[in-house]
Design a protein around this motif. Structure first.
Motif, PDB file in Angstrom:
ATOM      1  N   ILE A  45      31.866  49.608  50.390  1.00  0.00           N
ATOM      2  CA  ILE A  45      31.740  51.036  50.112  1.00  0.00           C
ATOM      3  C   ILE A  45      32.649  51.430  48.956  1.00  0.00           C
ATOM      4  N   ASP A  46      32.120  52.255  48.097  1.00  0.00           N
ATOM      5  CA  ASP A  46      32.813  52.756  46.905  1.00  0.00           C
ATOM      6  C   ASP A  46      34.024  53.577  47.341  1.00  0.00           C
ATOM      7  N   GLU A  47      35.172  53.270  46.755  1.00  0.00           N
ATOM      8  CA  GLU A  47      36.414  53.951  47.126  1.00  0.00           C
ATOM      9  C   GLU A  47      36.296  55.475  46.933  1.00  0.00           C
ATOM     10  N   GLY A  48      35.569  55.886  45.878  1.00  0.00           N
ATOM     11  CA  GLY A  48      35.389  57.325  45.625  1.00  0.00           C
ATOM     12  C   GLY A  48      34.620  57.996  46.750  1.00  0.00           C
ATOM     13  N   VAL A  49      33.698  57.292  47.341  1.00  0.00           N
ATOM     14  CA  VAL A  49      32.926  57.831  48.475  1.00  0.00           C
ATOM     15  C   VAL A  49      33.814  57.845  49.720  1.00  0.00           C
ATOM     16  N   GLU A  50      34.500  56.738  49.935  1.00  0.00           N
ATOM     17  CA  GLU A  50      35.339  56.599  51.132  1.00  0.00           C
ATOM     18  C   GLU A  50      36.412  57.697  51.174  1.00  0.00           C
ATOM     19  N   ARG A  51      36.942  58.029  49.997  1.00  0.00           N
ATOM     20  CA  ARG A  51      38.028  59.005  49.921  1.00  0.00           C
ATOM     21  C   ARG A  51      37.535  60.425  50.211  1.00  0.00           C
ATOM     22  N   THR A  52      36.278  60.718  49.878  1.00  0.00           N
ATOM     23  CA  THR A  52      35.847  62.126  49.900  1.00  0.00           C
ATOM     24  C   THR A  52      34.711  62.432  50.865  1.00  0.00           C
ATOM     25  N   PRO A 143      22.670  54.359  47.275  1.00  0.00           N
ATOM     26  CA  PRO A 143      23.280  54.964  46.087  1.00  0.00           C
ATOM     27  C   PRO A 143      23.867  56.341  46.419  1.00  0.00           C
ATOM     28  N   THR A 144      25.005  56.644  45.828  1.00  0.00           N
ATOM     29  CA  THR A 144      25.689  57.895  46.182  1.00  0.00           C
ATOM     30  C   THR A 144      25.895  58.839  45.006  1.00  0.00           C
ATOM     31  N   THR A 145      25.348  58.490  43.846  1.00  0.00           N
ATOM     32  CA  THR A 145      25.449  59.395  42.692  1.00  0.00           C
ATOM     33  C   THR A 145      24.035  59.774  42.249  1.00  0.00           C
ATOM     34  N   THR A 146      23.961  60.830  41.447  1.00  0.00           N
ATOM     35  CA  THR A 146      22.647  61.233  40.920  1.00  0.00           C
ATOM     36  C   THR A 146      22.048  60.095  40.092  1.00  0.00           C
ATOM     37  N   LEU A 147      22.895  59.471  39.266  1.00  0.00           N
ATOM     38  CA  LEU A 147      22.387  58.417  38.384  1.00  0.00           C
ATOM     39  C   LEU A 147      21.961  57.175  39.166  1.00  0.00           C
ATOM     40  N   ALA A 148      22.718  56.867  40.198  1.00  0.00           N
ATOM     41  CA  ALA A 148      22.344  55.688  40.986  1.00  0.00           C
ATOM     42  C   ALA A 148      21.053  55.950  41.751  1.00  0.00           C
ATOM     43  N   MET A 149      20.857  57.215  42.201  1.00  0.00           N
ATOM     44  CA  MET A 149      19.618  57.522  42.944  1.00  0.00           C
ATOM     45  C   MET A 149      18.409  57.599  42.024  1.00  0.00           C
ATOM     46  N   ASP A 150      18.611  58.162  40.828  1.00  0.00           N
ATOM     47  CA  ASP A 150      17.408  58.365  40.009  1.00  0.00           C
ATOM     48  C   ASP A 150      17.112  57.175  39.097  1.00  0.00           C
ATOM     49  N   LEU A 188      30.302  64.387  45.090  1.00  0.00           N
ATOM     50  CA  LEU A 188      30.368  63.810  43.735  1.00  0.00           C
ATOM     51  C   LEU A 188      30.915  64.872  42.774  1.00  0.00           C
ATOM     52  N   ASP A 189      31.814  64.490  41.869  1.00  0.00           N
ATOM     53  CA  ASP A 189      32.368  65.506  40.959  1.00  0.00           C
ATOM     54  C   ASP A 189      31.283  65.979  39.986  1.00  0.00           C
ATOM     55  N   SER A 190      31.520  67.174  39.435  1.00  0.00           N
ATOM     56  CA  SER A 190      30.472  67.818  38.618  1.00  0.00           C
ATOM     57  C   SER A 190      30.092  66.980  37.405  1.00  0.00           C
TER      58      SER A 190
END
Ligand SMILES: NC(=O)c1ccc[n+]([C@@H]2O[C@H](COP(=O)([O-])OP(=O)(O)OC[C@H]3O[C@@H](n4cnc5c(N)ncnc54)[C@H](O)[C@@H]3O)[C@@H](O)[C@H]2O)c1
Ligand SMILES: [Zn+2]
Length: 377
Positions: A45-52, A143-150, A188-190
């Motif tokens: 799991i991505d640390e950025g996801v785990e943290r937030t 995927p947990t970001t817009t770019l990873a999903m699309d 996810l940050d803006s």
């Protein structure tokens, strides 16, 4: 003696869009891993996801427990490792080695699963580890970001950067499944939220003029991170990427033409020239703006069409300029690196209208310079 056979493989690409994937009542993950003859799974799991994000490592473990209590026969979840996210995750082979080592430690076989939850960068690195261990372990991407999903998670590519060059080391491998969950996007940050829409502008310009219209209409709500307004664009973009891979006739990129890399020759160069401080999605936005300005300059694309695309990027709060563009010599070297990466003759996709493109085999340095100048603030 000479033997030559042509053969085809029955490949399957499963993509599911859902919400609250790790809610015990949500069976989407269960549907793709149950009954597949596997005994074990490991997760990263991505640390950025785990943290937030509430849907982190504990939620995944709790989901597996709940499924088991409810009597579902699922593989055992042997470990959940938190790994760095962002481009740094791809700048060395640490994650790749970590995935391979965990595969060995937990006796993961070719019917077992590697579950990867995170942004495009860590999905690329974890995916490469999964593609290499045992020559390919089943990979479930979440995927947990817009770019990873699309875009990124829809691809059949995995890779890491080497020698300061994007995706220099990698492997093609079709994931076992891709499960997208819009609730990840809430944390996810803006900047990264918006960055993913450059790939949607890209594919709209190539394939779907109506999608560009949709984004023009919804741009302010997308830029304001309105998830309900954003998901239709993300889903349509994912679908177009998927169609290209499954029906475009060249999933493993044997041909020189790489239409979905529109805007990417300069984007990849900008990423490496900036020491990867410009996120991929933003670099693609700048790359699209540059190629539109170039196509307008050399008479391929009309001025109103070029302006429409650049205005749409700006309405999405995406950048269309970076000072590094002014280093024309370094930028044009990116063309040679791109050619080297593709092999064969330089082949760059340029727009002739919104929804129509051609391949060109050379780009004029003076016209690139003029295009750069036209974008400068
Ligand atoms: N394999 C492919 O076909 C393909 C296609 C397109 C792009 N890519 C690659 O994808 C990468 C870009 O991926 P990206 O735009 O997803 O960004 P990213 O993976 O770099 O992630 C951006 C940041 O967001 C954090 N993050 C991720 N999800 C989060 C969430 N839900 N909540 C909070 N923080 C979160 C990460 O930790 C990281 O810090 C590039 O390396 C690009 O080359 C690959
Ligand atoms: Zn891209």
């Amino acid at each position: 003696m000479r033997f030559e056979e042509t053969f085809q493989l029955p490949l399957q690409h499963r993509v599911v869009f859902s919400s609250a994937l790790l809610d015990p009542a949500n069976g989407a993950l269960r549907d793709v891993i149950a009954g597949s003859g596997s005994r074990r799974a490991i997760a990263f799991i991505d640390e950025g996801v785990e943290r937030t994000n509430p849907q982190g490592a504990r939620a995944l473990a709790a989901w597996f427990d709940a499924q088991s209590r409810a009597g579902h026969a699922l593989p055992d979840l042997c470990s959940v490792d938190v790994v760095p996210g962002g481009e740094a995750a791809k700048n060395d082979s640490v994650i790749v080695d970590q995935v391979i080592a965990a595969t060995e430690r937990h006796a993961i076989d070719r019917r077992s699963f590697v579950i990867a939850i995170g942004g495009g960068a860590m999905l690329d690195a974890v995916g490469l580890g999964a593609a290499l261990a045992h020559r390919g372990v089943r990979l479930v991407r979440i995927p947990t970001t817009t770019l990873a999903m699309d875009d990124a998670a829809m691809g059949v590519k995995n890779g890491i950067n080497r020698f300061g060059k994007k995706n220099f080391v990698g492997a093609f491998a079709v994931p076992w499944a891709v499960l997208c969950d819009d609730t990840y996007l809430t944390t996810l940050d803006s900047r990264h939220f918006r960055a993913g829409f450059s790939e949607a502008v890209k594919i709209a310009c190539l394939r779907d003029a109506a999608l560009l219209g949709q984004m023009e209409r919804d741009a302010s709500r997308i830029a304001a991170r309105d998830i309900r307004a954003s998901m239709p664009t993300i889903i349509r973009c994912a679908q177009l990427h998927l169609e290209h891979i499954t029906r475009g006739g060249d999933p493993f990129e044997v041909r020189e033409a790489r239409p979905l890399d529109f805007g990417h020759w300069s984007a990849h160069k900008l990423e490496s020239m900036s020491d990867f401080t410009v996120p991929h999605g933003e670099a693609v936005s700048i790359g699209i703006a540059l190629d539109c300005a170039y196509a307008r300059h050399v008479g391929l694309l009309s001025a109103p069409d070029a302006a429409r695309i650049t205005d749409c990027l700006r309405a999405l709060h995406l950048p269309t300029w970076h000072p590094l563009l002014e280093d024309i010599d370094a930028m044009t070297h990116g063309l040679e690196e791109f050619r080297e990466h593709l092999g064969g003759v330089l082949t760059i996709t340029q727009l002739t209208a919104i929804g129509a493109s051609i391949d060109v085999h050379e780009m004029d340095a003076d016209a690139i310079r003029a295009a750069v100048r036209s974008l400068a603030p």
